[in-house]
Write a protein that holds these residues in place. Structure first.
Motif, PDB file in Angstrom:
ATOM      1  N   ALA A  97      27.322  36.343  34.487  1.00  0.00           N
ATOM      2  CA  ALA A  97      26.884  38.033  34.492  1.00  0.00           C
ATOM      3  C   ALA A  97      25.984  37.690  35.116  1.00  0.00           C
ATOM      4  O   ALA A  97      25.713  39.087  35.551  1.00  0.00           O
ATOM      5  N   CYS A  98      24.980  36.995  35.236  1.00  0.00           N
ATOM      6  CA  CYS A  98      22.833  37.247  35.603  1.00  0.00           C
ATOM      7  C   CYS A  98      23.910  37.839  37.125  1.00  0.00           C
ATOM      8  O   CYS A  98      23.150  38.288  38.293  1.00  0.00           O
ATOM      9  N   LEU A  99      24.867  37.415  38.034  1.00  0.00           N
ATOM     10  CA  LEU A  99      25.009  37.195  39.831  1.00  0.00           C
ATOM     11  C   LEU A  99      25.617  38.317  39.497  1.00  0.00           C
ATOM     12  O   LEU A  99      25.953  39.284  40.214  1.00  0.00           O
ATOM     13  N   LEU A 100      27.144  38.530  38.607  1.00  0.00           N
ATOM     14  CA  LEU A 100      27.642  40.214  38.678  1.00  0.00           C
ATOM     15  C   LEU A 100      26.890  41.673  39.030  1.00  0.00           C
ATOM     16  O   LEU A 100      26.801  42.050  39.301  1.00  0.00           O
ATOM     17  N   ARG A 101      25.647  41.048  37.717  1.00  0.00           N
ATOM     18  CA  ARG A 101      24.396  41.668  37.089  1.00  0.00           C
ATOM     19  C   ARG A 101      23.351  42.485  38.791  1.00  0.00           C
ATOM     20  O   ARG A 101      23.134  43.542  38.711  1.00  0.00           O
ATOM     21  N   PRO A 133      28.405  60.163  40.429  1.00  0.00           N
ATOM     22  CA  PRO A 133      28.971  58.729  40.017  1.00  0.00           C
ATOM     23  C   PRO A 133      30.765  58.005  40.027  1.00  0.00           C
ATOM     24  O   PRO A 133      30.570  57.022  40.239  1.00  0.00           O
ATOM     25  N   SER A 134      31.176  58.729  40.533  1.00  0.00           N
ATOM     26  CA  SER A 134      32.983  58.253  40.819  1.00  0.00           C
ATOM     27  C   SER A 134      32.724  57.838  42.103  1.00  0.00           C
ATOM     28  O   SER A 134      33.111  56.236  42.588  1.00  0.00           O
ATOM     29  N   GLN A 135      31.483  57.806  42.897  1.00  0.00           N
ATOM     30  CA  GLN A 135      31.585  57.238  44.389  1.00  0.00           C
ATOM     31  C   GLN A 135      30.895  55.938  43.801  1.00  0.00           C
ATOM     32  O   GLN A 135      31.441  54.742  44.669  1.00  0.00           O
ATOM     33  N   VAL A 136      29.918  56.216  42.967  1.00  0.00           N
ATOM     34  CA  VAL A 136      29.032  54.986  43.377  1.00  0.00           C
ATOM     35  C   VAL A 136      30.153  54.038  42.024  1.00  0.00           C
ATOM     36  O   VAL A 136      30.129  52.549  42.691  1.00  0.00           O
ATOM     37  N   THR A 141      32.755  48.787  42.379  1.00  0.00           N
ATOM     38  CA  THR A 141      33.500  48.280  41.928  1.00  0.00           C
ATOM     39  C   THR A 141      34.135  47.375  42.536  1.00  0.00           C
ATOM     40  O   THR A 141      34.638  45.812  42.578  1.00  0.00           O
ATOM     41  N   ALA A 142      33.444  48.186  44.147  1.00  0.00           N
ATOM     42  CA  ALA A 142      34.242  46.662  45.286  1.00  0.00           C
ATOM     43  C   ALA A 142      33.790  45.161  45.396  1.00  0.00           C
ATOM     44  O   ALA A 142      33.773  44.416  45.716  1.00  0.00           O
ATOM     45  N   ALA A 143      31.966  46.027  45.206  1.00  0.00           N
ATOM     46  CA  ALA A 143      30.949  44.970  45.277  1.00  0.00           C
ATOM     47  C   ALA A 143      31.108  44.177  43.772  1.00  0.00           C
ATOM     48  O   ALA A 143      31.025  42.739  44.170  1.00  0.00           O
ATOM     49  N   LEU A 144      31.336  44.518  42.868  1.00  0.00           N
ATOM     50  CA  LEU A 144      31.200  43.391  41.534  1.00  0.00           C
ATOM     51  C   LEU A 144      32.791  42.251  42.023  1.00  0.00           C
ATOM     52  O   LEU A 144      33.469  41.399  41.121  1.00  0.00           O
ATOM     53  N   GLN A 145      34.184  43.083  42.839  1.00  0.00           N
ATOM     54  CA  GLN A 145      35.453  42.868  43.168  1.00  0.00           C
ATOM     55  C   GLN A 145      34.935  41.483  43.656  1.00  0.00           C
ATOM     56  O   GLN A 145      35.471  39.846  43.786  1.00  0.00           O
ATOM     57  N   GLU A 146      34.193  41.260  44.868  1.00  0.00           N
ATOM     58  CA  GLU A 146      33.763  40.676  46.376  1.00  0.00           C
ATOM     59  C   GLU A 146      33.028  39.673  45.510  1.00  0.00           C
ATOM     60  O   GLU A 146      32.894  38.717  45.842  1.00  0.00           O
ATOM     61  N   GLU A 147      32.188  39.827  44.840  1.00  0.00           N
ATOM     62  CA  GLU A 147      31.184  39.170  43.534  1.00  0.00           C
ATOM     63  C   GLU A 147      32.130  38.076  43.074  1.00  0.00           C
ATOM     64  O   GLU A 147      32.057  36.661  43.314  1.00  0.00           O
ATOM     65  N   LEU A 159      38.522  43.281  36.005  1.00  0.00           N
ATOM     66  CA  LEU A 159      36.826  44.028  36.221  1.00  0.00           C
ATOM     67  C   LEU A 159      37.202  45.317  35.152  1.00  0.00           C
ATOM     68  O   LEU A 159      38.099  46.134  35.952  1.00  0.00           O
ATOM     69  N   VAL A 160      36.493  45.269  34.515  1.00  0.00           N
ATOM     70  CA  VAL A 160      36.055  47.638  34.032  1.00  0.00           C
ATOM     71  C   VAL A 160      34.848  48.028  33.907  1.00  0.00           C
ATOM     72  O   VAL A 160      34.130  46.980  33.889  1.00  0.00           O
ATOM     73  N   VAL A 161      34.988  48.763  35.491  1.00  0.00           N
ATOM     74  CA  VAL A 161      33.749  49.419  35.578  1.00  0.00           C
ATOM     75  C   VAL A 161      33.129  50.442  34.513  1.00  0.00           C
ATOM     76  O   VAL A 161      34.174  51.311  34.881  1.00  0.00           O
ATOM     77  N   ARG A 162      32.540  50.658  34.377  1.00  0.00           N
ATOM     78  CA  ARG A 162      32.050  51.861  33.849  1.00  0.00           C
ATOM     79  C   ARG A 162      30.340  52.564  34.676  1.00  0.00           C
ATOM     80  O   ARG A 162      29.746  51.622  34.574  1.00  0.00           O
ATOM     81  N   ALA A 163      30.542  54.348  35.425  1.00  0.00           N
ATOM     82  CA  ALA A 163      29.508  54.581  35.731  1.00  0.00           C
ATOM     83  C   ALA A 163      28.886  55.897  35.254  1.00  0.00           C
ATOM     84  O   ALA A 163      29.963  56.499  35.584  1.00  0.00           O
ATOM     85  N   ARG A 164      28.040  56.231  34.908  1.00  0.00           N
ATOM     86  CA  ARG A 164      27.334  57.299  34.486  1.00  0.00           C
ATOM     87  C   ARG A 164      26.633  58.084  34.759  1.00  0.00           C
ATOM     88  O   ARG A 164      24.860  56.800  34.758  1.00  0.00           O
ATOM     89  N   ARG A 165      26.093  58.991  34.865  1.00  0.00           N
ATOM     90  CA  ARG A 165      24.505  59.355  35.022  1.00  0.00           C
ATOM     91  C   ARG A 165      23.878  59.287  34.734  1.00  0.00           C
ATOM     92  O   ARG A 165      23.586  58.860  33.079  1.00  0.00           O
ATOM     93  N   ARG A 166      22.875  58.937  34.694  1.00  0.00           N
ATOM     94  CA  ARG A 166      21.174  58.761  33.622  1.00  0.00           C
ATOM     95  C   ARG A 166      20.491  59.781  32.797  1.00  0.00           C
ATOM     96  O   ARG A 166      20.082  60.575  34.324  1.00  0.00           O
ATOM     97  N   ALA A 167      20.566  59.424  31.736  1.00  0.00           N
ATOM     98  CA  ALA A 167      19.999  61.225  31.068  1.00  0.00           C
ATOM     99  C   ALA A 167      18.332  60.410  31.169  1.00  0.00           C
ATOM    100  O   ALA A 167      17.687  59.703  31.295  1.00  0.00           O
ATOM    101  N   THR A 168      17.987  61.838  32.267  1.00  0.00           N
ATOM    102  CA  THR A 168      15.968  61.463  32.676  1.00  0.00           C
ATOM    103  C   THR A 168      15.517  62.466  31.132  1.00  0.00           C
ATOM    104  O   THR A 168      16.020  63.129  30.248  1.00  0.00           O
TER     105      THR A 168
END
Length: 168
Positions: A97-101, A133-136, A141-147, A159-168
């Motif tokens: 998990a640390c390597l993937l993070r 967020p969709s591009q990210v 997903t590509a970076a995590l699959q490679e790792e 692999l299940v990936v979720r990206a969301r815009r950070r609330a500021t």
């Protein structure tokens, strides 16, 4: 502690059986237990309770025997062409998990990432600071699959990936 209690009880029963085989009378607790078991009817509440407890413990031991050990470890595959090794390598789930993070944080736009590695699934959640967020999510997903592929796991988790815009 449970194993020590069971070991002590088994030792006491074994000592009593050896004493009976040597010609001595059985221990008082054993005679009392045998008399109680012989005099109680089968449909007695205590007999049914004891049988239910014994059945549950037996099922629990069967489940423990059938589950794989080292649940916090992920087995690694051996390189192609190597003979079957006697030593098997594993990777700790927290380390994976640390390597993937770290790989997720290298993706442009990701400000924070949380990765959870299970036996069959990797869940990654990322907060997006800038970019779409969709591009990210696609890049992530590509970076995590490679790792994940670089980890060389025997059975790579889904692999299940979720990206969301950070609330500021």
């Amino acid at each position: 502690m449970v194993a020590l209690v069971i070991l002590a009880a088994a030792g006491a029963v074994l000592c009593d059986v050896i004493a009976v085989r040597a010609g001595r009378p059985a221990a008082a607790w054993r005679r009392h237990l045998a008399d109680e078991l012989a005099s109680r009817p089968v449909d007695d509440v205590w007999m049914l309770t004891g049988a239910a407890i014994a059945a549950v413990l037996g099922l629990w031991l069967i489940v423990l025997a059938l589950t794989p050990g080292l649940r916090r470890r992920l087995p690694l595959r051996t390189p192609a062409g190597w003979p079957r090794p006697r030593l098997r390598a594993t990777l700790d789930r927290d380390g994976a998990a640390c390597l993937l993070r770290d790989a997720a944080l290298r993706v442009p736009g990701v400000s924070r990432a949380r990765v959870r590695v299970r036996r069959h699934r990797i869940k990654a959640r990322a907060d997006v600071r800038f970019r779409d967020p969709s591009q990210v999510q696609d890049d992530l997903t590509a970076a995590l699959q490679e790792e994940r592929d670089r980890l060389a796991l025997c059975r790579p988790p889904r692999l299940v990936v979720r990206a969301r815009r950070r609330a500021t």
